[in-house]
Design an enzyme around this catalytic site. Structure first.
Site, PDB file in Angstrom:
ATOM      1  CG  HIS A   1      -2.141  -0.985   0.789  1.00  0.00           C
ATOM      2  ND1 HIS A   1      -2.123  -2.297   1.160  1.00  0.00           N
ATOM      3  CD2 HIS A   1      -3.239  -0.801   0.024  1.00  0.00           C
ATOM      4  CE1 HIS A   1      -3.199  -2.890   0.656  1.00  0.00           C
ATOM      5  NE2 HIS A   1      -3.892  -2.011  -0.028  1.00  0.00           N
TER       6      HIS A   1
ATOM      7  CD  GLU B   1      -9.862  -7.607  -1.877  1.00  0.00           C
ATOM      8  OE1 GLU B   1      -8.864  -7.028  -2.288  1.00  0.00           O
ATOM      9  OE2 GLU B   1     -10.611  -7.128  -1.004  1.00  0.00           O
TER      10      GLU B   1
ATOM     11  CG  ASP C   1      -5.471  -8.159  -1.144  1.00  0.00           C
ATOM     12  OD1 ASP C   1      -4.374  -8.409  -0.603  1.00  0.00           O
ATOM     13  OD2 ASP C   1      -6.171  -7.186  -0.848  1.00  0.00           O
TER      14      ASP C   1
ATOM     15  CB  CYS D   1     -10.284  -1.685  -8.617  1.00  0.00           C
ATOM     16  SG  CYS D   1     -10.527  -2.846  -7.278  1.00  0.00           S
TER      17      CYS D   1
HETATM   18  C1  PEP Z   1      -6.622  -5.204  -4.528  1.00  0.00           C
HETATM   19  O1  PEP Z   1      -6.419  -6.019  -3.629  1.00  0.00           O
HETATM   20  O2  PEP Z   1      -6.325  -5.414  -5.725  1.00  0.00           O
HETATM   21  C2  PEP Z   1      -7.227  -3.901  -4.232  1.00  0.00           C
HETATM   22  C3  PEP Z   1      -7.590  -3.086  -5.183  1.00  0.00           C
HETATM   23  O3  PEP Z   1      -7.366  -3.551  -2.925  1.00  0.00           O
HETATM   24  P1  PEP Z   1      -6.127  -3.081  -2.012  1.00  0.00           P
HETATM   25  O4  PEP Z   1      -4.946  -2.879  -2.923  1.00  0.00           O
HETATM   26  O5  PEP Z   1      -6.526  -1.849  -1.325  1.00  0.00           O
HETATM   27  O6  PEP Z   1      -5.950  -4.241  -1.104  1.00  0.00           O
HETATM   28 MG    MG Z   2      -7.313  -5.747  -1.704  1.00  0.00          MG
END
Ligand code: PEP
Ligand code: MG
Length: 589
Positions: free
Chosen positions: A213, A455, A479, A526
């Protein structure tokens, strides 16, 4: 002497500047430049902070009970001595006077320099004094927090915002006004968010993976960054010149004039390329065979809506609401505060849809820095929807806030990390309950579409059941890859195994897209894969028609869309799905 450090490329572009080494992330300080006329006042502020600590320590000494252990008195002496240390005092003065750093920044910069000298000492006793120095500086910072700076930190873009487009000639000339790049062992996502308003032109961290992140926030800031650079924070010294090559994942320390000239040239090329892409802003994202493609933005804060619109986003595909919950020392935002934030994002998007994901904390997104997750494996622990369902009252506070914001524009409500039908049922029951609570107090709220993140591999494998309950799906590849391949996305030691093109990952993604199309429901991606131009044609070929990514990536992905023939890509993508090594065939057709 010039040397380079290799890490992982996470946010594109080239940054050239002087290194600022971040000290212990416990010491949260703001970084801004003061005006030359404010130097005296700022030095005075630092001195007052120091004097206040000296008084406090002397008081402690005076009040010490007679039977107190002698070590305690000795310790206070050491702290008092460190407080007066010339190197600390003069160093702080230097950073304020010569570099126009604010006092807190000057203090932590000097602390880092002295700490390094302590680290190099042979003598164990002296080496251990580093911790004392840190405590002393922390005390000063605490005192200074109570004393407002006469120079308010700038609200948004600071004066002399360090420009990513620094010229080599400029660097070779003078240094006083040079851009700055931050080098740290680790930065939490919340740290990064704080730096969003700051002066840094680039970031380097020792740890982290491509889809950690911290990397995601760096990408959202659209400034060059390299993570997983192992011992960069040990090898780079305060004030060293560094080049961050965010495309190659390389950090060059102490570059020669020829290297600087080369990178200066590349910076200019990048700027030109960006300007060229800006012309596509209003061009509809349609493939050569007339397929309309939805390009959405991922945002972390309501204020990011502006960047999303500027990049020509068709809406927000992922608002990571957890960033509203972070760095608040456990005090979570109440319904009103959340409502205001969601409403700001909805109004900021001027009638375009906003997908708000319910809070997804845990794993590499701790609520607070320094917070140690005691679960054995945080990525598999009480994170995301599990965390929300564990505290239904808190969860409904968020749901009510989102539902109320939906009265101001189109909102889609997205739930992270669902894996069980029982979780789906509980989640939907909480939404019903939240609506009933709003009805009971006659509060206005709007209609929302409900969606699930795909995910966890289990969710991808049971996509048919998911589609019975939800209006839309969003594939979180970050994920999904982590869980399908058992690779911690934040661990640089296994980053080479984190493979979006692994046949198993592609199969899961392909099946979810296909099932959504069969049932006429919207499926988006996403995760970071959606913003990777190397993946655009493949995802189009797999039938994806909705992509959500960092605003900075939208125009580059749009360029790929405009050049693509989705029908032709379909056949190729199906072949790729069956290939042993899809990466090898990615360039064709
Ligand atoms: C993902 O897991 O691809 C996602 C978009 O959520 P995050 O990156 O916030 O875990
Ligand atoms: Mg995620």
């Amino acid at each position: 002497m010039t040397f380079s450090i290799h890490g992982l490329a996470v946010a594109r572009g080239i940054a050239i500047g002087r290194a600022v080494l971040a000290v212990s992330s416990r010491m949260e300080v703001v970084h801004y430049f003061i005006e030359p006329g404010q130097v005296e006042a700022e030095i005075l502020r630092a001195r007052r902070g120091r004097d206040a600590v000296a008084e406090e320590l002397q008081r402690l000494q005076a009040d010490m009970p007679h039977d107190a252990p002698p070590e305690l008195a000795a310790l206070l002496d050491v702290h008092l001595m460190l407080l007066q240390d010339e190197m600390l005092v003069n160093g702080v003065k230097h950073w304020i006077t010569d570099r126009l750093y604010n006092a807190e920044w000057a203090l932590t910069t000097q602390l880092e320099i002295i700490s390094r000298q302590f680290d190099e000492m042979e003598d164990d006793y002296l080496r251990e004094r580093k911790a004392d120095l840190e405590q002393v500086v922390e005390r000063i910072l605490r005192h200074m927090r109570g004393v407002a700076s006469p120079v308010a930190p700038p609200p948004s873009a600071p004066r002399r915002q360090a420009e990513a487009g620094a010229e080599a000639e400029f660097l070779l000339g003078g240094a006083a006004d040079a851009p700055l790049v931050l080098v740290a062992h680790d930065l939490s996502p919340a740290d990064m968010l704080q730096f969003k308003q700051s002066v840094f032109a680039g970031f380097v961290t020792d740890v982290g993976g491509k889809t950690s992140h911290t990397a995601i926030v760096a990408r959202s800031m659209d400034i060059p960054a390299v993570v997983g650079a192992r011992s960069a924070s040990q090898l780079v010294r305060q004030d060293d010149w560094v080049i961050i090559d965010g495309d190659a994942g390389v950090v060059i320390v102490d570059p020669t004039p020829i290297i600087l000239a080369e990178y200066g040239f590349r910076q200019r090329q990048i700027t030109l390329e960006r300007e060229r892409l800006m012309r596509l802003r209003h061009t509809p994202a349609v493939t050569l065979d007339a397929q309309a493609i939805e390009l959405l933005a991922n945002i972390e804060q309501p204020g990011d809506a502006g960047a999303a619109l500027r990049a020509g986003a068709a809406g927000v595909g992922l608002f990571r609401s957890e960033f509203l919950f972070m760095g608040r020392s456990g005090r979570l935002p109440d319904e009103e505060e959340q409502y205001r934030a969601y409403r700001e994002a909805v109004e900021g998007m001027q009638g375009l849809p906003v997908t708000i994901r319910t809070v997804d904390v845990g794993a590499d997104k701790p609520l607070d820095k320094g917070y140690k997750d005691s679960s054995l494996n945080p990525a598999l622990g009480l994170r995301a929807i599990r965390w929300s369902l564990a505290d239904p009252a808190m969860f409904r506070t968020q749901l009510r806030a989102v539902l109320r914001a939906a009265a101001h524009g189109p909102v889609r409500l997205l739930f992270p990390m669902l894996a069980h039908v029982s979780e789906i049922r509980q989640t939907l029951a909480q939404v019903d309950l939240a609506r009933a609570e709003l009805d009971a107090r006659s509060a206005a709220y709007g209609a929302v579409q409900l969606g699930a993140m795909i995910e966890v591999p289990a969710a991808a494998l049971m996509v048919r059941q998911f589609l019975r309950y939800f209006d839309f799906l969003s594939i979180g590849t970050n994920d999904l890859i982590q869980y399908a391949l058992a690779i911690d996305r934040a661990d640089e030691a296994v980053a080479h195994l984190y493979d979006p093109l692994h046949p198993a990952v592609l199969r899961l993604v392909a099946d979810v897209i296909a099932e959504g199309a069969r049932q006429g429901k919207s499926v988006s991606v996403c995760g970071e894969m959606a913003g990777d131009v190397a993946m655009t044609r493949l995802l189009l070929g797999l039938g994806l028609r909705s992509f959500s990514m960092q605003p900075a990536q939208i125009l580059a992905v749009k360029q790929e869309v405009l050049r693509a023939d989705a029908r032709k890509l379909g056949e190729w993508a199906q072949q790729l799905l069956d290939a042993d090594d899809p990466a090898a065939s990615l360039q064709a057709p």
